[in-house]
Motif scaffolding. Structure first.
Motif, PDB file in Angstrom:
ATOM      1  N   ARG A  20       0.996  -1.221   0.151  1.00 38.62           N
ATOM      2  CA  ARG A  20       0.019  -0.104   0.204  1.00 38.62           C
ATOM      3  C   ARG A  20       0.935   1.306  -0.057  1.00 38.62           C
ATOM      4  O   ARG A  20       1.905   1.244   0.618  1.00 38.62           O
ATOM      5  N   SER A  23      -2.282   6.861  -1.287  1.00 35.12           N
ATOM      6  CA  SER A  23      -3.603   6.585  -1.689  1.00 35.12           C
ATOM      7  C   SER A  23      -3.827   5.588  -2.820  1.00 35.12           C
ATOM      8  O   SER A  23      -4.818   5.415  -3.436  1.00 35.12           O
ATOM      9  N   ALA A  25      -1.679   1.597  -4.374  1.00 31.22           N
ATOM     10  CA  ALA A  25      -1.120   0.210  -4.092  1.00 31.22           C
ATOM     11  C   ALA A  25      -0.303  -0.137  -5.360  1.00 31.22           C
ATOM     12  O   ALA A  25      -0.512   0.270  -6.496  1.00 31.22           O
ATOM     13  N   SER A  44      -7.521  -9.339  -4.017  1.00 28.09           N
ATOM     14  CA  SER A  44      -6.561  -8.227  -3.549  1.00 28.09           C
ATOM     15  C   SER A  44      -6.837  -6.963  -4.337  1.00 28.09           C
ATOM     16  O   SER A  44      -6.723  -5.895  -3.561  1.00 28.09           O
ATOM     17  N   ASP A  46      -9.742  -6.119  -5.483  1.00 26.77           N
ATOM     18  CA  ASP A  46     -11.203  -5.540  -4.694  1.00 26.77           C
ATOM     19  C   ASP A  46     -10.956  -4.978  -3.305  1.00 26.77           C
ATOM     20  O   ASP A  46     -11.698  -4.179  -3.011  1.00 26.77           O
ATOM     21  N   GLN A  47     -10.081  -5.578  -2.751  1.00 24.69           N
ATOM     22  CA  GLN A  47      -9.563  -5.086  -1.266  1.00 24.69           C
ATOM     23  C   GLN A  47      -9.471  -3.564  -1.625  1.00 24.69           C
ATOM     24  O   GLN A  47      -9.485  -2.847  -0.782  1.00 24.69           O
ATOM     25  N   CYS A  48      -8.255  -3.557  -2.309  1.00 26.60           N
ATOM     26  CA  CYS A  48      -7.724  -2.088  -2.598  1.00 26.60           C
ATOM     27  C   CYS A  48      -8.854  -1.092  -3.074  1.00 26.60           C
ATOM     28  O   CYS A  48      -8.735   0.194  -2.390  1.00 26.60           O
ATOM     29  N   ALA A  50     -12.006  -1.349  -2.288  1.00 26.54           N
ATOM     30  CA  ALA A  50     -12.733  -1.223  -1.010  1.00 26.54           C
ATOM     31  C   ALA A  50     -12.101  -0.192   0.118  1.00 26.54           C
ATOM     32  O   ALA A  50     -12.949   0.360   0.639  1.00 26.54           O
ATOM     33  N   ASP A  51     -10.962  -0.343  -0.085  1.00 29.60           N
ATOM     34  CA  ASP A  51      -9.890   0.464   0.981  1.00 29.60           C
ATOM     35  C   ASP A  51      -9.910   2.031   0.271  1.00 29.60           C
ATOM     36  O   ASP A  51      -9.396   2.820   1.036  1.00 29.60           O
ATOM     37  N   GLY A  52     -10.415   2.273  -0.925  1.00 26.41           N
ATOM     38  CA  GLY A  52     -10.240   3.637  -1.509  1.00 26.41           C
ATOM     39  C   GLY A  52      -9.051   3.690  -2.052  1.00 26.41           C
ATOM     40  O   GLY A  52      -8.519   4.993  -2.136  1.00 26.41           O
ATOM     41  N   ARG A  53      -8.376   3.009  -2.564  1.00 25.60           N
ATOM     42  CA  ARG A  53      -6.922   3.123  -2.980  1.00 25.60           C
ATOM     43  C   ARG A  53      -7.226   2.951  -4.712  1.00 25.60           C
ATOM     44  O   ARG A  53      -7.465   2.054  -5.220  1.00 25.60           O
TER      45      ARG A  53
END
Length: 126
Positions: A20, A23, A25, A44, A46-48, A50-53
């Motif tokens: 990360r 803002s 990844a 992986s 999708d998680q980025c 979802a985290d706003g990255r």
């Protein structure tokens, strides 16, 4: 040995490293990205998101193979990220992976870079 079953011991696996940044990844898939392994990369990415990255660089330098399922994961993520105002850059593609992008025309919709350093330098500052 049952020849109808894939040889799980010899089949190359996919590993996904996520680093990360402020803002964004850097995602580094290593191995073969295909219908057996694409879900790992999808999770992986999708998680980025979802985290706003929304500034994502995918370092392809360790990616040995990519089939249409893997390509679809990358294209879907690109669409989601760009819709949110972000960017997806690809870096360091090996020739056999680059060929898939060339044949399908997908290379025209991604920003491609020779290496990771070039990709990171091209992203807007936070």
């Amino acid at each position: 040995m049952d020849r109808g079953m894939p040889d799980e011991v010899n089949r190359r696996r996919l590993a996904v490293d996520v680093r990360r940044t402020d803002s964004g990844a850097v995602i580094t898939p290593a191995g073969e990205l295909d219908h057996h392994s694409a879900e790992l990369l999808r999770e992986s990415l999708d998680q980025c998101v979802a985290d706003g990255r929304f500034r994502i660089v995918i370092d392809c330098s360790r990616l040995e193979f990519c089939d249409s399922t893997g390509l679809n994961v990358l294209l879907t993520t690109r669409g989601e990220v760009e819709e949110a105002g972000g960017e997806v850059h690809l870096a360091g593609m090996r020739p056999n992976v680059a060929r898939v992008f060339e044949i399908t025309g997908a290379g025209a919709v991604f920003t491609l870079h020779k290496n990771l350093d070039d990709a990171l330098a091209a992203l807007p500052a936070d």
